[in-house]
Scaffold this motif. Structure first.
Motif, PDB file in Angstrom:
ATOM      1  N   HIS A 391      -6.640  -6.805  11.481  1.00 37.06           N
ATOM      2  CA  HIS A 391      -7.544  -6.974  12.625  1.00 37.06           C
ATOM      3  C   HIS A 391      -8.989  -7.285  12.224  1.00 37.06           C
ATOM      4  O   HIS A 391      -9.858  -7.368  13.067  1.00 37.06           O
ATOM      5  CB  HIS A 391      -7.506  -5.747  13.531  1.00 37.06           C
ATOM      6  N   SER A 392      -9.266  -7.411  10.940  1.00 40.65           N
ATOM      7  CA  SER A 392     -10.621  -7.775  10.504  1.00 40.65           C
ATOM      8  C   SER A 392     -10.512  -8.606   9.236  1.00 40.65           C
ATOM      9  O   SER A 392      -9.488  -8.597   8.548  1.00 40.65           O
ATOM     10  CB  SER A 392     -11.466  -6.522  10.218  1.00 40.65           C
ATOM     11  N   GLU A 393     -11.590  -9.338   8.938  1.00 41.00           N
ATOM     12  CA  GLU A 393     -11.586 -10.146   7.723  1.00 41.00           C
ATOM     13  C   GLU A 393     -11.493  -9.265   6.487  1.00 41.00           C
ATOM     14  O   GLU A 393     -10.923  -9.662   5.469  1.00 41.00           O
ATOM     15  CB  GLU A 393     -12.830 -11.036   7.666  1.00 41.00           C
ATOM     16  N   GLN A 394     -12.052  -8.065   6.569  1.00 40.24           N
ATOM     17  CA  GLN A 394     -11.908  -7.099   5.474  1.00 40.24           C
ATOM     18  C   GLN A 394     -10.427  -6.839   5.191  1.00 40.24           C
ATOM     19  O   GLN A 394      -9.975  -6.891   4.046  1.00 40.24           O
ATOM     20  CB  GLN A 394     -12.640  -5.802   5.840  1.00 40.24           C
ATOM     21  N   ASN A 395      -9.654  -6.554   6.229  1.00 37.70           N
ATOM     22  CA  ASN A 395      -8.234  -6.279   6.041  1.00 37.70           C
ATOM     23  C   ASN A 395      -7.462  -7.502   5.575  1.00 37.70           C
ATOM     24  O   ASN A 395      -6.518  -7.400   4.790  1.00 37.70           O
ATOM     25  CB  ASN A 395      -7.621  -5.728   7.330  1.00 37.70           C
ATOM     26  N   VAL A 396      -7.859  -8.667   6.049  1.00 38.23           N
ATOM     27  CA  VAL A 396      -7.176  -9.897   5.651  1.00 38.23           C
ATOM     28  C   VAL A 396      -7.260 -10.095   4.138  1.00 38.23           C
ATOM     29  O   VAL A 396      -6.309 -10.553   3.498  1.00 38.23           O
ATOM     30  CB  VAL A 396      -7.779 -11.112   6.386  1.00 38.23           C
ATOM     31  N   HIS A 397      -8.381  -9.725   3.548  1.00 37.63           N
ATOM     32  CA  HIS A 397      -8.597  -9.956   2.120  1.00 37.63           C
ATOM     33  C   HIS A 397      -8.317  -8.715   1.273  1.00 37.63           C
ATOM     34  O   HIS A 397      -8.673  -8.683   0.095  1.00 37.63           O
ATOM     35  CB  HIS A 397     -10.035 -10.423   1.881  1.00 37.63           C
ATOM     36  N   VAL A 398      -7.689  -7.716   1.844  1.00 33.57           N
ATOM     37  CA  VAL A 398      -7.474  -6.473   1.117  1.00 33.57           C
ATOM     38  C   VAL A 398      -6.484  -6.691  -0.037  1.00 33.57           C
ATOM     39  O   VAL A 398      -5.523  -7.450   0.075  1.00 33.57           O
ATOM     40  CB  VAL A 398      -6.966  -5.373   2.077  1.00 33.57           C
ATOM     41  N   LEU A 399      -6.764  -6.029  -1.147  1.00 37.30           N
ATOM     42  CA  LEU A 399      -5.848  -6.004  -2.294  1.00 37.30           C
ATOM     43  C   LEU A 399      -5.979  -4.605  -2.900  1.00 37.30           C
ATOM     44  O   LEU A 399      -6.676  -4.398  -3.885  1.00 37.30           O
ATOM     45  CB  LEU A 399      -6.200  -7.089  -3.303  1.00 37.30           C
ATOM     46  N   PRO A 400      -5.300  -3.622  -2.305  1.00 40.37           N
ATOM     47  CA  PRO A 400      -5.625  -2.214  -2.562  1.00 40.37           C
ATOM     48  C   PRO A 400      -4.994  -1.676  -3.832  1.00 40.37           C
ATOM     49  O   PRO A 400      -4.055  -2.242  -4.403  1.00 40.37           O
ATOM     50  CB  PRO A 400      -5.038  -1.512  -1.334  1.00 40.37           C
ATOM     51  N   ASN A 401      -5.504  -0.516  -4.238  1.00 43.36           N
ATOM     52  CA  ASN A 401      -4.933   0.211  -5.375  1.00 43.36           C
ATOM     53  C   ASN A 401      -3.430   0.390  -5.221  1.00 43.36           C
ATOM     54  O   ASN A 401      -2.662   0.218  -6.170  1.00 43.36           O
ATOM     55  CB  ASN A 401      -5.583   1.595  -5.493  1.00 43.36           C
ATOM     56  N   LYS A 402      -2.997   0.768  -4.007  1.00 36.63           N
ATOM     57  CA  LYS A 402      -1.589   1.142  -3.831  1.00 36.63           C
ATOM     58  C   LYS A 402      -0.641  -0.012  -4.117  1.00 36.63           C
ATOM     59  O   LYS A 402       0.484   0.214  -4.566  1.00 36.63           O
ATOM     60  CB  LYS A 402      -1.350   1.729  -2.446  1.00 36.63           C
ATOM     61  N   PHE A 403      -1.047  -1.259  -3.902  1.00 34.89           N
ATOM     62  CA  PHE A 403      -0.172  -2.390  -4.225  1.00 34.89           C
ATOM     63  C   PHE A 403       0.194  -2.346  -5.705  1.00 34.89           C
ATOM     64  O   PHE A 403       1.361  -2.488  -6.086  1.00 34.89           O
ATOM     65  CB  PHE A 403      -0.878  -3.698  -3.888  1.00 34.89           C
ATOM     66  N   PHE A 404      -0.796  -2.147  -6.550  1.00 41.40           N
ATOM     67  CA  PHE A 404      -0.568  -2.143  -7.993  1.00 41.40           C
ATOM     68  C   PHE A 404       0.038  -0.819  -8.462  1.00 41.40           C
ATOM     69  O   PHE A 404       0.790  -0.795  -9.447  1.00 41.40           O
ATOM     70  CB  PHE A 404      -1.870  -2.439  -8.722  1.00 41.40           C
ATOM     71  N   GLU A 405      -0.275   0.273  -7.772  1.00 45.23           N
ATOM     72  CA  GLU A 405       0.326   1.561  -8.130  1.00 45.23           C
ATOM     73  C   GLU A 405       1.827   1.559  -7.840  1.00 45.23           C
ATOM     74  O   GLU A 405       2.627   2.058  -8.643  1.00 45.23           O
ATOM     75  CB  GLU A 405      -0.385   2.683  -7.370  1.00 45.23           C
ATOM     76  N   TYR A 406       2.206   1.022  -6.679  1.00 48.79           N
ATOM     77  CA  TYR A 406       3.634   0.887  -6.381  1.00 48.79           C
ATOM     78  C   TYR A 406       4.334   0.042  -7.449  1.00 48.79           C
ATOM     79  O   TYR A 406       5.442   0.356  -7.890  1.00 48.79           O
ATOM     80  CB  TYR A 406       3.839   0.227  -5.022  1.00 48.79           C
ATOM     81  N   THR A 407       3.670  -1.045  -7.833  1.00 49.34           N
ATOM     82  CA  THR A 407       4.257  -1.933  -8.843  1.00 49.34           C
ATOM     83  C   THR A 407       4.397  -1.208 -10.178  1.00 49.34           C
ATOM     84  O   THR A 407       5.441  -1.278 -10.837  1.00 49.34           O
ATOM     85  CB  THR A 407       3.391  -3.188  -9.008  1.00 49.34           C
ATOM     86  N   MET A 408       3.351  -0.499 -10.593  1.00 48.23           N
ATOM     87  CA  MET A 408       3.396   0.227 -11.860  1.00 48.23           C
ATOM     88  C   MET A 408       4.493   1.293 -11.843  1.00 48.23           C
ATOM     89  O   MET A 408       5.126   1.560 -12.875  1.00 48.23           O
ATOM     90  CB  MET A 408       2.030   0.864 -12.138  1.00 48.23           C
ATOM     91  N   ALA A 409       4.728   1.883 -10.678  1.00 52.17           N
ATOM     92  CA  ALA A 409       5.748   2.927 -10.562  1.00 52.17           C
ATOM     93  C   ALA A 409       7.158   2.354 -10.517  1.00 52.17           C
ATOM     94  O   ALA A 409       8.130   3.113 -10.559  1.00 52.17           O
ATOM     95  CB  ALA A 409       5.498   3.759  -9.311  1.00 52.17           C
ATOM     96  N   GLY A 410       7.281   1.030 -10.416  1.00 50.79           N
ATOM     97  CA  GLY A 410       8.596   0.410 -10.388  1.00 50.79           C
ATOM     98  C   GLY A 410       9.277   0.478  -9.045  1.00 50.79           C
ATOM     99  O   GLY A 410      10.489   0.680  -8.964  1.00 50.79           O
ATOM    100  N   LEU A 411       8.510   0.282  -7.949  1.00 51.76           N
ATOM    101  CA  LEU A 411       9.078   0.311  -6.605  1.00 51.76           C
ATOM    102  C   LEU A 411       9.241  -1.106  -6.065  1.00 51.76           C
ATOM    103  O   LEU A 411       8.485  -2.017  -6.417  1.00 51.76           O
ATOM    104  CB  LEU A 411       8.164   1.093  -5.650  1.00 51.76           C
ATOM    105  N   ALA A 412      10.186  -1.282  -5.172  1.00 52.10           N
ATOM    106  CA  ALA A 412      10.205  -2.478  -4.340  1.00 52.10           C
ATOM    107  C   ALA A 412       9.055  -2.359  -3.341  1.00 52.10           C
ATOM    108  O   ALA A 412       8.753  -1.256  -2.868  1.00 52.10           O
ATOM    109  CB  ALA A 412      11.530  -2.591  -3.603  1.00 52.10           C
ATOM    110  N   LEU A 413       8.409  -3.475  -3.016  1.00 44.94           N
ATOM    111  CA  LEU A 413       7.251  -3.426  -2.134  1.00 44.94           C
ATOM    112  C   LEU A 413       7.600  -3.948  -0.748  1.00 44.94           C
ATOM    113  O   LEU A 413       8.348  -4.914  -0.601  1.00 44.94           O
ATOM    114  CB  LEU A 413       6.096  -4.248  -2.710  1.00 44.94           C
ATOM    115  N   CYS A 414       7.042  -3.278   0.269  1.00 44.33           N
ATOM    116  CA  CYS A 414       7.161  -3.710   1.659  1.00 44.33           C
ATOM    117  C   CYS A 414       5.765  -3.610   2.252  1.00 44.33           C
ATOM    118  O   CYS A 414       5.297  -2.515   2.593  1.00 44.33           O
ATOM    119  CB  CYS A 414       8.147  -2.815   2.404  1.00 44.33           C
TER     120      CYS A 414
END
Length: 497
Positions: A391-414
Motif C-alpha cells: 500500500h506504499s512505495e516503501q512496501n513496494v521496494h521492501v527487501l526485509p531481513n526475514k526474506f534472507f533469514e528464511y532462505t538461510m534457514a532452508g525454508l520454502a518461501l511464500c
C-alpha cells in the motif's frame, strides 16, 4: 554512494588501505580505526546494525554503538551503549522494524549493560510554582497535577508546538533540523551519550539518527555515513496525516544529510533508485542488502505436519490479520506460527481473532527469540511466510531481513508479489508469491505447495544461502567506509601542511 577527498581502496583480507600515489600502510602500524554507530533501536536486537558492528570489529576496528534500551539478545563483543529507559518517554518519531510500536511510537524498557545518559529536562513554570509549596507537599502535588496535565493540557500543547514547527518547515526546509530535536526527547539523550565517545566516522542508521551523527561529525571533525533501512519519505505514505505532518520534516532532514554524507547506503535497489531520483543525487546509494551471517543448516524434509512460520515484528500493517483468516482455508496438514515482539494489546487482539475463528489448534503465537537465534530457530519450519500489503512505495521496494533469514534457514518461501522480493524469489526459484494480501490469495499460495515441492524449494534455499549472506555482501560496505575514513585523513593531512 561514496565520496572522499582522495580515491582509496581497502583490502578486506589483510587490513591494508591503498591510496593512489601513497605508500601502503597496514592499520596495525597506526592506531586502530574507530566507527560509531547510532540507531533509534535496541541495537543488540537490530540485525542490520549488529552486523555492521560485527563486520568492523572482525576487521580490527574499534566499534561503539549507541541506541535504545530493552534488548533481549546477548550483548555483542563490541561496545554497545544505551540511554536509560527510566528517563526516556515515547514520542511520535521513529522508523522501521526498530520497534513493535505502530508508526514509530517507540517505547523503551530496562535492559542489561546500559550506560545512562543524564536526564535533559529544562525547568518549566510548573516547577517554579512547586517551589512555593512546602517541601513535603511537592511530590503529591506533582503526581496529582502532573497526571491531570499529561492527560489534558500537555497533549494539546505538544500538538500545537509540533504543528507550528512543521509549518515552519513548509516555509523554510532549513528549520527541519531544529524541529527534529523537538520530536522526541530521546534524540537529545542519544546525542548526549554518543558525544562522550570519539570516532573516525559516525554511521547513522535511518533518518532518526541522521541529525545526531551530523552534529557529532561536525564537532569532532570527522566524516559521517548514512544507512537507511527504509524508504523513509514513503514509510507511512498511505496515511494522510503522516504525509502532511512528518514527510516534509523527514525529506528535509534526509536531503541535507545525504548531501554531506561520505557514504550513503540502503537495503534495496528500488530504494536506491528512488533516493537518486527524489534528491537528484550525483550517483545512486550503495546497495547493502539485509543478509544474515552464513550458517550451515542441514536439509530437513517436510514431516506429516507442514509448519509455516512468520517471524518479525508483530504489529499492524504486516498482513497478519489476513494470514490468520486464511488458515481456515488451508489444507489440514498446514500449521502457522507467528513469532516476534509486539504491543501487548495487539498480540491479545490477534489471540482473540484466532479464538473467534476456532483456529487455536492450528495457529501459535510464539514469544520472540533472541536476534542471534532467529535463523537457527526458523530452521525447524518448512515454509517462511510474509504477506506484506503493497500500500506504499516503501512496501513496494521492501527487501526485509526475514526474506534472507528464511532462505538461510532452508525454508520454502511464500511472500508478497512485490518487485524486490519477487525478483530474488524467481532468480533462485525459492517458492511461491502471493498476488494480493487477502485470505483467499494467501490460502491459494499456501495450498499451491505440496510436500515434494516444498522439499525442492528447501534444497534450493540452502544452495542460494551460499551467495545470499552477509559475508558476500559486507565487503562493499567495509571498503566504502574505509575509503571515506582514509580520504578524510588524507584531506586533514593536506590541510595541516
Amino acid at each position: 554512494m561514496v565520496r572522499c577527498a582522495q580515491m582509496a581502496s581497502v583490502c578486506a583480507g589483510c587490513d591494508l588501505v591503498f591510496l593512489e600515489g601513497a605508500s601502503i600502510m597496514p592499520f596495525s602500524a597506526a592506531r586502530r580505526q574507530r566507527i560509531g554507530l547510532i540507531c533509534f533501536s535496541a541495537i543488540p536486537d537490530d540485525p542490520r546494525v549488529r552486523r555492521q558492528g560485527d563486520l568492523f570489529h572482525s576487521r580490527g576496528w574499534d566499534v561503539v554503538a549507541v541506541g535504545l534500551p530493552g534488548a533481549r539478545s546477548q550483548q555483542p563483543p563490541w561496545q554497545c551503549l544505551a540511554i536509560d529507559a527510566a528517563v526516556g518517554r515515547a514520542g511520535p518519531a521513529g522508523g522501521g522494524d526498530a520497534s513493535a510500536a505502530p508508526e514509530g511510537m517507540i517505547a523503551g524498557a530496562p535492559g542489561d549493560h546500559v550506560e545512562a545518559a543524564a536526564p535533559l529536562r529544562a525547568p518549566d513554570a510548573f516547577d517554579q510554582v512547586l517551589r512555593l509549596l512546602p517541601t513535603r507537599w511537592r511530590p503529591a502535588v506533582r503526581a496529582l497535577a502532573g497526571r491531570a496535565l499529561r492527560r489534558t493540557i500537555f497533549p494539546v500543547l505538544r500538538r500545537a508546538v509540533r504543528a507550528k514547527d512543521v509549518a515552519r518547515v513548509y516555509v523554510d526546509a532549513r528549520h527541519a533540523d531544529a524541529t527534529y530535536w523537538t520530536l522526541n526527547d530521546r534524540f537529545a539523550r542519544l546525542y548526549e551519550l554518543a558525544s562522550r565517545q570519539q570516532a573516525d566516522i559516525w554511521l547513522a542508521n535511518d533518518w532518526t539518527a541522521l541529525p545526531i551523527v551530523r552534529r557529532l561529525a561536525s564537532e569532532q571533525g570527522v566524516p559521517y555515513a548514512y544507512d537507511t533501512h527504509e524508504l523513509a519519505v514513503d514509510e507511512y505514505a498511505h496515511r494522510l496525516l503522516w504525509r502532511l505532518t512528518q514527510r516534509p520534516v523527514i525529506a528535509a532532514i534526509e536531503r541535507e544529510g545525504i548531501a554531506g554524507s561520505a557514504v550513503t547506503s540502503c537495503v534495496s535497489q528500488g530504494i536506491a533508485d528512488r533516493l537518486h531520483e527524489l534528491y537528484r543525487l550525483p550517483e545512486k546509494p550503495l546497495l547493502i542488502r539485509n543478509m544474515p551471517h552464513f550458517e550451515i543448516h542441514p536439509y530437513r524434509p517436510s514431516g506429516e505436519a507442514i509448519r509455516v512460520l512468520y517471524h518479525g515484528v508483530v504489529n499492524v500493517g504486516r498482513g497478519l490479520e489476513a494470514c490468520i483468516d486464511s488458515v481456515a482455508l488451508w489444507r489440514p496438514e498446514f500449521r502457522l506460527t507467528i513469532r516476534g515482539p509486539g504491543p501487548a494489546e495487539y498480540l491479545e487482539a490477534l489471540a482473540a481473532r484466532i479464538r473467534a475463528a476456532g483456529l487455536g489448534d492450528r495457529i501459535v503465537l510464539a514469544p520472540p527469540v533472541p536476534m542471534i537465534d532467529l535463523v537457527k530457530e526458523a530452521a525447524h519450519f518448512d515454509v517462511g511466510l510474509f504477506a506484506l500489503p503493497g500500500h506504499s512505495e516503501q512496501n513496494v521496494h521492501v527487501l526485509p531481513n526475514k526474506f534472507f533469514e528464511y532462505t538461510m534457514a532452508g525454508l520454502a518461501l511464500c511472500v508478497s508479489d512485490l518487485p524486490e522480493m519477487t525478483a530474488l524469489l524467481r532468480q533462485h526459484d525459492l517458492g511461491r508469491s502471493i498476488p494480493d494480501v487477502t485470505p483467499q490469495a494467501i490460502a491459494a499460495a499456501v495450498n499451491g505447495f505440496d510436500r515434494a515441492s516444498i522439499d525442492v524449494y528447501k534444497r534450493r534455499a540452502l544452495e542460494a544461502a551460499k551467495v545470499l549472506n552477509w559475508e558476500a555482501e559486507a565487503d562493499r560496505l567495509f571498503a566504502a567506509i574505509g575509503q571515506a575514513v582514509a580520504g578524510a585523513a588524507e584531506a586533514r593531512g593536506f590541510a595541516a601542511q
